[in-house]
Design a protein around this motif. Structure first.
Motif, PDB file in Angstrom:
ATOM      1  N   HIS A  72       4.259 -15.308  -2.035  1.00  0.00           N
ATOM      2  CA  HIS A  72       5.416 -15.225  -2.218  1.00  0.00           C
ATOM      3  C   HIS A  72       6.235 -13.836  -2.109  1.00  0.00           C
ATOM      4  N   THR A  73       7.164 -13.680  -1.429  1.00  0.00           N
ATOM      5  CA  THR A  73       7.538 -12.174  -0.993  1.00  0.00           C
ATOM      6  C   THR A  73       7.864 -11.305  -1.989  1.00  0.00           C
ATOM      7  N   GLN A  74       8.630 -11.865  -2.967  1.00  0.00           N
ATOM      8  CA  GLN A  74       9.247 -11.065  -4.188  1.00  0.00           C
ATOM      9  C   GLN A  74       7.884 -10.591  -4.955  1.00  0.00           C
ATOM     10  N   LEU A  75       6.922 -11.537  -5.058  1.00  0.00           N
ATOM     11  CA  LEU A  75       5.869 -10.958  -5.993  1.00  0.00           C
ATOM     12  C   LEU A  75       5.020 -10.114  -5.056  1.00  0.00           C
ATOM     13  N   ARG A  76       4.970  -9.946  -3.697  1.00  0.00           N
ATOM     14  CA  ARG A  76       4.198  -9.037  -3.066  1.00  0.00           C
ATOM     15  C   ARG A  76       5.030  -7.616  -3.230  1.00  0.00           C
ATOM     16  N   GLU A  77       6.527  -7.844  -2.923  1.00  0.00           N
ATOM     17  CA  GLU A  77       7.306  -6.644  -3.323  1.00  0.00           C
ATOM     18  C   GLU A  77       7.207  -5.958  -4.511  1.00  0.00           C
ATOM     19  N   MET A  78       6.960  -6.796  -5.548  1.00  0.00           N
ATOM     20  CA  MET A  78       6.819  -6.261  -7.052  1.00  0.00           C
ATOM     21  C   MET A  78       5.412  -5.499  -7.020  1.00  0.00           C
ATOM     22  N   ILE A  79       4.492  -6.126  -6.449  1.00  0.00           N
ATOM     23  CA  ILE A  79       3.158  -5.721  -6.511  1.00  0.00           C
ATOM     24  C   ILE A  79       3.222  -4.273  -5.945  1.00  0.00           C
ATOM     25  N   ALA A  80       3.739  -4.065  -4.676  1.00  0.00           N
ATOM     26  CA  ALA A  80       3.966  -3.022  -3.745  1.00  0.00           C
ATOM     27  C   ALA A  80       4.591  -1.988  -4.591  1.00  0.00           C
ATOM     28  N   GLN A  81       5.753  -2.306  -5.406  1.00  0.00           N
ATOM     29  CA  GLN A  81       6.387  -1.168  -6.086  1.00  0.00           C
ATOM     30  C   GLN A  81       5.640  -0.761  -7.307  1.00  0.00           C
ATOM     31  N   ASN A  82       4.943  -1.608  -7.930  1.00  0.00           N
ATOM     32  CA  ASN A  82       3.963  -1.292  -9.075  1.00  0.00           C
ATOM     33  C   ASN A  82       3.047  -0.430  -8.676  1.00  0.00           C
ATOM     34  N   MET A  83       2.423  -0.711  -7.649  1.00  0.00           N
ATOM     35  CA  MET A  83       1.194   0.324  -6.939  1.00  0.00           C
ATOM     36  C   MET A  83       1.539   1.575  -6.641  1.00  0.00           C
ATOM     37  N   ALA A  84       2.884   1.559  -5.996  1.00  0.00           N
ATOM     38  CA  ALA A  84       3.514   3.100  -5.710  1.00  0.00           C
ATOM     39  C   ALA A  84       3.481   3.932  -6.708  1.00  0.00           C
ATOM     40  N   ARG A  85       3.794   3.444  -7.810  1.00  0.00           N
ATOM     41  CA  ARG A  85       3.677   4.303  -9.043  1.00  0.00           C
ATOM     42  C   ARG A  85       2.367   4.904  -9.232  1.00  0.00           C
ATOM     43  N   TYR A  86       1.409   4.410  -8.815  1.00  0.00           N
ATOM     44  CA  TYR A  86       0.055   4.773  -8.742  1.00  0.00           C
ATOM     45  C   TYR A  86      -0.445   5.632  -7.589  1.00  0.00           C
ATOM     46  N   GLY A  87       0.571   5.919  -6.611  1.00  0.00           N
ATOM     47  CA  GLY A  87       0.584   6.776  -5.415  1.00  0.00           C
ATOM     48  C   GLY A  87       0.194   5.613  -4.375  1.00  0.00           C
TER      49      GLY A  87
END
Ligand SMILES: Cc1ncc(COP(=O)(O)O)c(C=O)c1O
Length: 414
Positions: free
Chosen positions: A75-90
């Motif tokens: 699901h694209t929105q879920l993948r986007e959210m995961i990518a954004q969350n991970m960005a906070r950890y670099g």
């Protein structure tokens, strides 16, 4: 017993045994047993009301898509959210780098399918996650093991193991399952540099990274790799494939995990996943997105950390109070497990049987080693699934079992 079916079983099934942990869990189902065996999250922390509301919203507003087949990538929105969350950890990853899997366990299986030919050697930690060994065994993996200590994988012993030409390294940097230890920052850099020098990629399995109870968050290997090698030329992911999951932060029953990898790896994994299950449950993905969105996941992880920290502390202080001085254990800064070292001569399997008679259970350490006779003097204890008073009582019972084994003549003679 041989039946018309069993003699048709494929060669690869010969190495497959049912998970010792699952078998043990059956034994520990009796209500009088306090079990430190499973890796179960605390069910009272599941955000059930939020799930209820999310299910209703998904069905009312997006029912036709949520109940339909979906794309293999997820699901694209879920993948986007995961990518954004991970960005906070670099972790710099685009949606195209994220593949949703049916739990990280499926990620491990797909990685086995993708990379392991029969006889390929894999570098694993000793001890390591039993489920990964199970996943890789089917593909005919062999192993070279490198021991861990309180700072995680002993990188000073890595070079020799790398010279034996493993296909990849499987590493658990945060609050390792089963050891509970964390790879120090210095060792993260050494590991990544050695991986680069020897041309051996890393599979970084990180289900527990967000469950830290003390100290500072350390950079994931995928970030260290990118920074060390200054991969800022558009090829944003290099030597590390990263895995994580919602099992420990939302609910394991969702069966939702993800893989972060370079595009050519994702493309191949997608093809392999199609053969396995077409895609991960669309409904579960839509619901997880609705539950986790708008910062809820971060909010929800806070009470989990607080409750698990108390439980960890309860276990550490009960161990100190009840266990004899010959026994030592790790001090996990996060995660779900701690690892107990028993004195020379004590056998965890024999101890397990005595412990069950005392109505307490753990996982014997030998389950977590790729080979040989290692781990017999260890046990893994889970602290997330019982309240502090039950933890104290369980450790008291376990100490009775340990002391009874200490009294065996061959031990006292040592
Ligand atoms: C290190 C590790 N990897 C993977 C998994 C599998 O998790 P999932 O529930 O996402 O399949 C676990 C589960 O305990 C684990 O400890």
């Amino acid at each position: 017993m041989s039946t018309p079916w069993t003699y048709r079983f494929a060669q690869r099934t010969k190495v497959v045994k049912s998970s010792i942990i699952r078998e043990l869990l059956k034994l520990t189902q009796r209500p009088e047993v306090i079990s430190f065996a499973g890796g179960l999250p605390a069910p009272e922390l599941f955000p059930i009301q939020r799930f209820q509301e999310a299910c209703q919203r998904v069905l009312a507003e997006k029912g036709c898509s949520a109940l339909q087949y979906g794309t293999t990538e997820g699901h694209t929105q879920l993948r986007e959210m995961i990518a954004q969350n991970m960005a906070r950890y670099g972790i710099v990853a685009g949606v195209e780098n994220v593949l949703i899997t049916s739990g990280s366990q499926q990620a491990l299986d797909l990685i086995g399918k993708l990379l392991v030919n029969p006889g390929d050697r894999l570098l694993v930690e000793a001890p390591t996650y039993l489920g990964a060994l199970q996943a890789f065994d089917v593909y005919g993996a062999e192993y070279v093991s490198v021991p861990i200590d309180d700072d995680g994988l002993q990188t000073e012993r890595l070079e020799e193991a790398l010279r034996s030409g493993p296909k990849f390294m499987y590493i658990l940097p945060n609050f390792q399952n089963p050891g509970g230890v964390t790879l120090s920052e210095g060792r993260r850099h050494e590991l990544v540099l050695l991986a680069e020098r020897y041309g051996i990629p890393i599979i970084e399995d990180d289900p527990y990274g967000q469950l830290r109870y003390e100290g500072e968050h350390l950079p994931p290997l995928i970030v260290v790799d990118r920074e060390n090698l200054r991969r800022d030329d558009g090829y944003r992911l290099g030597n590390v494939i990263y895995l994580s999951t919602f099992s420990k932060t939302l609910a394991p029953g969702l069966r939702l995990g993800w893989i972060v990898a370079p595009p050519e790896v994702i493309t191949k994994l997608v093809q392999l996943k199609q053969g396995a299950d077409l895609h991960t449950s669309t409904f579960a993905q839509f619901v997880a997105y609705e539950v986790a969105r708008d910062g809820f996941l971060d909010e929800h992880v806070r009470p989990i950390r607080q409750v698990y920290r108390q439980r960890r502390d309860a276990m550490l202080s009960a161990l100190k109070e009840f266990f004899p001085p010959e026994v030592t254990w790790t001090h996990p800064a996060g995660g779900l497990f701690l690892w107990v070292n028993l004195p020379e001569g004590m056998e965890c399997q024999a101890l397990f049987e005595v412990a069950l008679r005392e109505n307490v259970a753990f996982v014997p350490g030998d389950c977590f080693y790729a080979g040989g006779n290692e781990g017999r003097r260890h046990m893994r204890l889970n602290f997330s699934n019982a309240p502090p008073e039950q933890i104290r009582e369980g450790i008291r019972r376990l100490s009775v079992a340990v002391r009874s084994q200490l009294k065996r003549p061959e031990l006292t003679a040592v």
